[in-house]
Motif scaffolding. Sequence first.
Motif, PDB file in Angstrom:
ATOM      1  N   PRO A 141       0.910  -1.242   0.211  1.00 42.60           N
ATOM      2  CA  PRO A 141       0.181  -0.011  -0.059  1.00 42.60           C
ATOM      3  C   PRO A 141       0.761   1.305   0.120  1.00 42.60           C
ATOM      4  N   TYR A 142       2.023   1.178   0.691  1.00 45.42           N
ATOM      5  CA  TYR A 142       2.880   2.471   0.557  1.00 45.42           C
ATOM      6  C   TYR A 142       3.589   2.708  -0.688  1.00 45.42           C
ATOM      7  N   GLU A 143       3.775   1.436  -1.393  1.00 48.57           N
ATOM      8  CA  GLU A 143       4.472   1.432  -2.701  1.00 48.57           C
ATOM      9  C   GLU A 143       3.471   2.024  -3.506  1.00 48.57           C
ATOM     10  N   LYS A 144       2.274   1.722  -3.518  1.00 47.88           N
ATOM     11  CA  LYS A 144       1.405   2.203  -4.443  1.00 47.88           C
ATOM     12  C   LYS A 144       1.119   3.738  -4.315  1.00 47.88           C
ATOM     13  N   MET A 145       1.024   3.904  -3.015  1.00 45.28           N
ATOM     14  CA  MET A 145       0.914   5.505  -2.707  1.00 45.28           C
ATOM     15  C   MET A 145       1.730   6.409  -3.287  1.00 45.28           C
ATOM     16  N   LYS A 146       3.049   6.041  -3.085  1.00 46.43           N
ATOM     17  CA  LYS A 146       4.019   6.843  -3.459  1.00 46.43           C
ATOM     18  C   LYS A 146       4.513   6.795  -4.892  1.00 46.43           C
ATOM     19  N   LEU A 147       4.137   5.684  -5.615  1.00 43.82           N
ATOM     20  CA  LEU A 147       4.342   5.655  -7.065  1.00 43.82           C
ATOM     21  C   LEU A 147       3.351   6.382  -7.949  1.00 43.82           C
ATOM     22  N   ARG A 148       2.134   6.136  -7.128  1.00 47.50           N
ATOM     23  CA  ARG A 148       0.923   6.799  -8.025  1.00 47.50           C
ATOM     24  C   ARG A 148       0.795   8.316  -7.835  1.00 47.50           C
ATOM     25  N   LEU A 149       0.853   8.634  -6.180  1.00 45.55           N
ATOM     26  CA  LEU A 149       0.654  10.054  -6.221  1.00 45.55           C
ATOM     27  C   LEU A 149       2.007  11.138  -5.846  1.00 45.55           C
ATOM     28  N   LEU A 150       3.053  10.489  -5.664  1.00 40.19           N
ATOM     29  CA  LEU A 150       4.160  11.169  -5.972  1.00 40.19           C
ATOM     30  C   LEU A 150       4.759  11.295  -7.057  1.00 40.19           C
ATOM     31  N   ASN A 151       5.292   9.997  -7.656  1.00 39.78           N
ATOM     32  CA  ASN A 151       5.896   9.868  -8.796  1.00 39.78           C
ATOM     33  C   ASN A 151       4.899  10.030  -9.957  1.00 39.78           C
ATOM     34  N   GLY A 152       3.650   9.761  -9.833  1.00 40.33           N
ATOM     35  CA  GLY A 152       2.925   9.974 -10.927  1.00 40.33           C
ATOM     36  C   GLY A 152       2.579  11.666 -10.931  1.00 40.33           C
ATOM     37  N   GLY A 153       2.379  12.328  -9.868  1.00 39.23           N
ATOM     38  CA  GLY A 153       2.162  13.741  -9.789  1.00 39.23           C
ATOM     39  C   GLY A 153       3.358  14.425 -10.172  1.00 39.23           C
ATOM     40  N   HIS A 154       4.374  13.944  -9.837  1.00 39.88           N
ATOM     41  CA  HIS A 154       5.657  14.521 -10.413  1.00 39.88           C
ATOM     42  C   HIS A 154       5.865  14.580 -12.109  1.00 39.88           C
TER      43      HIS A 154
ATOM     44  N   VAL B 222      -5.001  20.918 -11.631  1.00 36.74           N
ATOM     45  CA  VAL B 222      -4.842  19.653 -12.213  1.00 36.74           C
ATOM     46  C   VAL B 222      -4.335  18.738 -11.240  1.00 36.74           C
ATOM     47  N   PHE B 223      -3.182  19.113 -10.880  1.00 29.71           N
ATOM     48  CA  PHE B 223      -2.696  17.975  -9.778  1.00 29.71           C
ATOM     49  C   PHE B 223      -3.523  17.546  -8.623  1.00 29.71           C
ATOM     50  N   GLN B 224      -4.095  18.471  -8.224  1.00 30.68           N
ATOM     51  CA  GLN B 224      -5.212  18.414  -7.121  1.00 30.68           C
ATOM     52  C   GLN B 224      -6.283  17.344  -7.587  1.00 30.68           C
ATOM     53  N   ARG B 225      -6.761  17.793  -8.698  1.00 33.30           N
ATOM     54  CA  ARG B 225      -7.833  16.983  -9.217  1.00 33.30           C
ATOM     55  C   ARG B 225      -7.469  15.449  -9.630  1.00 33.30           C
ATOM     56  N   TYR B 226      -6.397  15.362 -10.150  1.00 34.28           N
ATOM     57  CA  TYR B 226      -5.753  14.056 -10.435  1.00 34.28           C
ATOM     58  C   TYR B 226      -5.614  13.264  -9.306  1.00 34.28           C
ATOM     59  N   CYS B 227      -4.963  13.606  -8.105  1.00 37.44           N
ATOM     60  CA  CYS B 227      -5.063  12.862  -6.913  1.00 37.44           C
ATOM     61  C   CYS B 227      -6.209  12.601  -6.252  1.00 37.44           C
ATOM     62  N   SER B 228      -6.913  13.530  -6.305  1.00 39.62           N
ATOM     63  CA  SER B 228      -8.289  13.148  -5.519  1.00 39.62           C
ATOM     64  C   SER B 228      -9.224  12.453  -6.289  1.00 39.62           C
ATOM     65  N   GLU B 229      -9.389  12.635  -7.495  1.00 38.30           N
ATOM     66  CA  GLU B 229     -10.626  11.917  -8.320  1.00 38.30           C
ATOM     67  C   GLU B 229     -10.018  10.749  -8.868  1.00 38.30           C
ATOM     68  N   GLU B 230      -8.856  10.724  -9.335  1.00 39.11           N
ATOM     69  CA  GLU B 230      -8.236   9.551 -10.216  1.00 39.11           C
ATOM     70  C   GLU B 230      -7.357   8.556  -9.441  1.00 39.11           C
ATOM     71  N   VAL B 231      -6.389   9.418  -8.905  1.00 42.98           N
ATOM     72  CA  VAL B 231      -5.697   8.218  -7.978  1.00 42.98           C
ATOM     73  C   VAL B 231      -6.030   7.569  -6.707  1.00 42.98           C
ATOM     74  N   ILE B 232      -6.596   8.511  -5.792  1.00 45.33           N
ATOM     75  CA  ILE B 232      -6.768   7.880  -4.451  1.00 45.33           C
ATOM     76  C   ILE B 232      -7.792   6.923  -4.315  1.00 45.33           C
ATOM     77  N   PRO B 233      -8.828   7.016  -5.261  1.00 46.17           N
ATOM     78  CA  PRO B 233      -9.747   5.928  -5.405  1.00 46.17           C
ATOM     79  C   PRO B 233      -9.266   4.580  -5.863  1.00 46.17           C
ATOM     80  N   THR B 234      -7.896   4.469  -6.346  1.00 48.18           N
ATOM     81  CA  THR B 234      -7.286   3.240  -6.637  1.00 48.18           C
ATOM     82  C   THR B 234      -6.462   2.586  -5.560  1.00 48.18           C
ATOM     83  N   LEU B 235      -6.263   3.434  -4.328  1.00 46.96           N
ATOM     84  CA  LEU B 235      -5.379   3.063  -3.364  1.00 46.96           C
ATOM     85  C   LEU B 235      -5.919   2.258  -2.613  1.00 46.96           C
ATOM     86  N   ASP B 236      -5.056   1.419  -1.772  1.00 49.61           N
ATOM     87  CA  ASP B 236      -5.540   0.837  -0.578  1.00 49.61           C
ATOM     88  C   ASP B 236      -5.425   1.638   0.765  1.00 49.61           C
ATOM     89  N   PRO B 237      -6.307   1.400   1.703  1.00 53.26           N
ATOM     90  CA  PRO B 237      -6.319   2.094   3.111  1.00 53.26           C
ATOM     91  C   PRO B 237      -5.010   1.965   3.963  1.00 53.26           C
TER      92      PRO B 237
END
Length: 464
Positions: A264-277, A304-319
């Motif tokens: 879950p930490y990997e997915k969070m970092k790769l999709r939010l931080l690295n994808g957001g980067h 766009v960054f905020q929208r991407y993270c909140s609407e597209e990425v976070i719903p795909t992450l694990d708690p």
Amino acid sequence: MLHFGVGGFHRAHQAWALQGLLNDRRPELEHWGITGVGVLPQDAAFAKTFRNQDCLYFLQRFAPEGLRDTQLISSIKEMLHVSEDYETILARIAAPETRIISFTITEGGYNVDYTTNTFIWDTPVVQEDLLRRDVPKTVFRVLAEGLKKRSMADGGAIVLMSCDNVQHNGDILRLALIEFLKRFDPSLIDWVAQHVTFVKTMVDRITPATTRAQKEAFEKTGGFHDQCLVVCEEYFQWIIEEHPGLAGLPLRDMGATVVKEVAPYEKMKLRLLNGGHSLTGLLGEALGYDRIHTAIKDDNINAVFQRYCSEEVIPTLDPIAAVHYPDYVQQLVYRFGNPMINDSTARIISGSTDKLPKFVLPVISEQLKRQTPKIKCGVLILAAWYYYLEEAFKKDQMEEVQDLNRELLLALFSEPDWDACQFITRLPVLHTLQREPVVQTLFLEYVQALRVGEIHLLINQLLH
């Protein structure tokens, strides 16, 4: 410890963490140190420079408000290169005193097709190493021959720890090594299964390439001519998945957090931080920014960054019980906006053929499985990437593009009928989207808007 890939990140992260341990001056831990290993030809110059500095360097940590501290790092005890020190490297791997072999060799260094989880056998350097000629070209041959010596010398169990931005990085490292051994030395596979622990990790600390200006400024203010100076942010995170093979290792003392499951930490970092980067770098480039901290402060890019993270990425992450994702996103905005790091959009864009399939495509693919998919920002990242490559091709045949697959990209863009439609339907790393018409339609629409300079209008339509 022995480490492959002694770049800026390793020196800002793992070597810095070990320095903190050594600074405690606990007698039972004073024997710990790092042997750095370079395999690539371009690593040789750094190895020489680093040795000329007695393997010492300074690390500067910056918060957005300014310099936090400067430390002298001495945790790397020697720096070796396969072209000059190969027998010594093998001896270090075989030595029972070596407890951990770690890696920061980039996503491409594992030579794995991440969409199929298969080893890429036709890579030229892999084929060369299978012939056992000259010095090794890959970490796999070095590992194979070093672990062979360890097995023969009864060197005992050892931990192999990937610290790269690859989800399930320990599993990927195991896959790559075992596949290579099947053709290089099958007799070693059973020994590896019994004596080698492959550890999964997640690492995080933004570490841009140190510029000449930063080195000159440090020399002027600090009085030291440091050709290996490292500049990084204050933030540090190192997550390691617990395993019995880690017993007795001082990883927690080095600042690592050991958890039951690192995925879950990997997915969070790769999709939010690295994808957001990647989003920030590519949109920043399209809007004329060359620095991440100025790009993220652009109202359109930030939105766009905020929208991407909140609407597209976070719903795909694990708690994750210890993480509140919206707070994590705001922390990323704060970190990206650090002017003292002065990170370039070019560094973030580099290697996108390796990065985007792991950071962005999984988000799009998972969203497409939902009843109401949210994919617009993700597709915009891909469109901005195409636009960046198209402009680079027009400018100077991609002379400044930094990517392991640059020659492939150059060959494709040189084809007479190559266009955006060909890119989204034929580029190998995008093959998971090649039967997704909704993605292709959006992609072509966004590319056209970028070409005619309507990116602000496009973003406004995307957000409303």
